[in-house]
Design a protein around this motif. Structure first.
Motif, short mmCIF file in Angstrom:
data_model
loop_
_atom_site.label_atom_id
_atom_site.label_comp_id
_atom_site.label_asym_id
_atom_site.label_seq_id
_atom_site.Cartn_x
_atom_site.Cartn_y
_atom_site.Cartn_z
N PHE A 76 39.17 39.88 37.69
CA PHE A 76 40.45 40.21 37.07
C PHE A 76 40.50 41.67 36.65
CE2 PHE A 76 41.01 35.54 35.49
CZ PHE A 76 41.18 35.13 36.79
N ARG A 77 39.40 42.16 36.09
CA ARG A 77 39.36 43.55 35.62
C ARG A 77 39.43 44.54 36.78
NH1 ARG A 77 34.95 43.11 33.16
NH2 ARG A 77 33.55 44.05 34.71
N GLU A 78 38.65 44.32 37.81
CA GLU A 78 38.60 45.27 38.92
C GLU A 78 39.84 45.21 39.79
OE1 GLU A 78 36.28 47.65 39.32
OE2 GLU A 78 35.60 46.93 37.37
N GLU A 79 40.38 44.02 39.98
CA GLU A 79 41.59 43.89 40.80
C GLU A 79 42.79 44.53 40.12
OE1 GLU A 79 42.27 42.45 44.00
OE2 GLU A 79 40.11 42.79 44.16
N ALA A 80 42.80 44.53 38.79
CA ALA A 80 43.91 45.16 38.06
C ALA A 80 43.96 46.66 38.28
CB ALA A 80 43.79 44.84 36.57
N LYS A 81 42.86 47.24 38.69
CA LYS A 81 42.81 48.68 38.92
C LYS A 81 43.35 49.07 40.30
CE LYS A 81 38.54 49.07 36.17
NZ LYS A 81 37.09 49.42 36.24
N ARG A 82 43.51 48.12 41.17
CA ARG A 82 43.89 48.39 42.55
C ARG A 82 45.40 48.35 42.73
NH1 ARG A 82 39.54 47.07 46.50
NH2 ARG A 82 41.28 47.12 47.99
N PRO A 83 45.96 49.24 43.55
CA PRO A 83 47.39 49.15 43.84
C PRO A 83 47.73 47.91 44.67
CG PRO A 83 46.36 50.84 45.19
CD PRO A 83 45.34 50.41 44.18
N ASP A 84 46.72 47.39 45.38
CA ASP A 84 46.90 46.19 46.18
C ASP A 84 46.15 45.01 45.58
OD1 ASP A 84 44.34 47.08 46.65
OD2 ASP A 84 44.38 46.72 48.82
N GLY A 85 46.07 44.98 44.25
CA GLY A 85 45.32 43.92 43.57
C GLY A 85 45.96 42.56 43.73
N ILE A 86 45.20 41.53 43.36
CA ILE A 86 45.66 40.16 43.52
C ILE A 86 46.87 39.87 42.63
CG2 ILE A 86 43.42 39.30 44.26
CD1 ILE A 86 42.97 38.28 41.40
N LYS A 103 43.95 30.80 31.15
CA LYS A 103 44.43 31.68 30.08
C LYS A 103 44.10 33.13 30.40
CE LYS A 103 44.38 32.19 25.03
NZ LYS A 103 43.87 31.59 23.77
N ALA A 104 42.88 33.39 30.87
CA ALA A 104 42.49 34.75 31.22
C ALA A 104 43.32 35.28 32.38
CB ALA A 104 41.00 34.79 31.58
N ALA A 105 43.62 34.45 33.34
CA ALA A 105 44.42 34.88 34.49
C ALA A 105 45.84 35.24 34.06
CB ALA A 105 44.44 33.78 35.54
N LEU A 106 46.45 34.42 33.23
CA LEU A 106 47.80 34.73 32.75
C LEU A 106 47.81 36.02 31.96
CD1 LEU A 106 48.98 31.15 31.68
CD2 LEU A 106 49.84 32.48 33.61
N ASN A 107 46.81 36.21 31.11
CA ASN A 107 46.72 37.45 30.33
C ASN A 107 46.46 38.66 31.22
OD1 ASN A 107 47.24 36.58 27.67
ND2 ASN A 107 45.18 35.74 27.49
N ALA A 108 45.92 38.43 32.41
CA ALA A 108 45.71 39.51 33.38
C ALA A 108 46.94 39.74 34.25
CB ALA A 108 44.51 39.20 34.25
N GLY A 109 48.02 39.01 33.97
CA GLY A 109 49.26 39.20 34.72
C GLY A 109 49.33 38.46 36.03
N LEU A 110 48.57 37.36 36.16
CA LEU A 110 48.50 36.63 37.42
C LEU A 110 49.19 35.28 37.32
CD1 LEU A 110 44.71 37.26 38.15
CD2 LEU A 110 46.65 38.52 39.11
#
Length: 392
Positions: A76-86, A103-110
């Motif tokens: 979740f942390r590393e994908e949030a840094k990518r312009p093509d993240g999940i 809960k962690a996924a929702l808080n990560a905007g997923l």
């Protein structure tokens, strides 16, 4: 009819937590999600608690090795840094981890697609529902065979009054693959299912009956459960306090009654997944052992066998068929239908299209919460000695 044409503008960038090489359900998720390659694209994953094994597995699936992560937090942390993240993640892990990962996924905007049973407590479900609404995200639950288009045929027949007033609901999901304790000792997927610290308060009630209970709600949304009475057994003593067999009686608010049998010790049974809805004029019955057929029994008339994809079925049913009546469909097509509707729901949520969301029939967060409520009340009844309890 579905023919693989895109239903959303582009495939969603998708990841999995769990579902690796030794998982029982990971392949079903991937087949469902990517059956229509216009809906999801698998671009990342934290596939295994063993990071090296997970990376090797993900690479063999064609995922970039740099996007095969050791754990979901890192992903979740590393994908949030990518312009093509999940954009969406499937949670295909043991039951005890569903809540924290969702809960962690929702808080990560997923957006989240989660295995069943969703969580252990209704309060957790309500908390996650509120969080999803605040984050403007979808949470879906994978009740596998609920994507069969014949579920929609049954739903339309009930709504149209073809059966008359619904009086009885017969539900069964049984098999015999746990009739001994061998799998409990050697199968990674089975070991945790009989460990209450990981599986939660139930085994077959959570693992099997939640599927069939949701399907009954999908078919008969007007029926509301008033009370349940559950009697459960641990025929393999080492599984106690978790059950490997359970019987549940159901009272509905309108006076209808129901009965459910869930078991993994139905010795010799390969697949006993069956739903029968009985009305004042007629009955319908579906078995996923014969997933292309629906029995329609009108009082005083010969038994009719309705075949998937035929023009005499309701339009809502045939809208989801894929192969035509000449060819058989089954579990993977059902999963594909569910995942396609998840994709449509996510796309609609992203665009603020509430009309599409309102009319879309799929297992959403509310279906997940009702599954938790079902298990909680069945366990409560059984633990009290098999007494009627209010469904709340």
């Amino acid at each position: 009819m579905l023919n693989g044409e895109r239903k959303i503008a582009r495939p969603l960038r998708w990841a999995m937590v769990g579902g690796g090489r030794t998982a029982n359900v990971g392949y079903k998720h991937r087949q469902g999600a990517m059956r229509d390659n216009t809906a999801f694209q698998l671009v990342a994953g934290a596939f295994d608690i063993d990071a090296a094994r997970g990376k090797d597995f993900g690479t063999n699936l064609g995922v970039d090795p740099d996007r095969c992560y050791p754990d979901y937090q890192t992903m979740f942390r590393e994908e949030a840094k990518r312009p093509d993240g999940i954009e969406v993640v499937t949670v295909a892990t043991p039951n005890s981890t569903h809540y924290e990962i969702t809960k962690a996924a929702l808080n990560a905007g997923l957006h989240v697609i989660c295995e069943k049973p969703l969580f252990f407590e209704v309060a957790q479900g309500e908390e996650i529902k509120a969080l999803a609404e605040a984050r403007n995200k979808i949470v879906g639950v994978t009740y596998g065979f609920s994507g069969s288009q014949l579920m929609l045929q049954m739903r339309e027949m009930v709504a149209n009054g073809d059966l008359g007033e619904i009086r009885m609901v017969e539900l069964q999901y049984t098999h015999g693959f746990n009739a001994t304790d061998v799998g409990d000792k050697i199968s990674e997927g089975q070991k945790w299912r009989v460990d209450p610290k990981i599986a939660g308060p139930s085994f077959v009630l959570g693992d099997l009956s939640t599927h069939t209970f949701y399907m009954s709600e999908l078919i008969c949304p007007q029926l509301k459960v008033r009370q349940v009475l559950c009697d459960r057994q641990s025929f393999i003593p080492s599984r106690a306090p978790l059950e490997d067999n359970a019987y549940v009686l159901i009272r509905y608010e309108n006076g209808a009654v129901g009965r459910l049998w869930a078991s993994s010790v139905n010795a010799g049974c390969m697949n006993g997944h069956r739903i029968r809805i009985i009305g004042s004029k007629a009955s319908i019955e579906f078995s996923d052992h014969q997933p292309n057929e629906l029995l329609y029994e009108v009082q005083g008339q010969p038994i009719q066998k309705m075949i998937r994809a035929m023009p005499y079925l309701y339009d809502a049913c045939n809208a989801d068929e894929r192969l035509g009546a000449l060819h058989a469909e089954g579990l993977i097509e059902s999963w594909a239908n569910i995942y396609l509707k998840f994709a449509i729901a996510i796309d609609a949520k992203n665009r603020g299209d509430e009309a599409t969301l309102k009319n879309l029939v799929y297992p959403d967060i509310d279906a997940g919460i009702e599954g938790i409520r079902w298990v909680q009340n069945c366990v409560k009844s059984a633990n009290a000695g098999g007494v009627w309890v209010d469904f709340n």
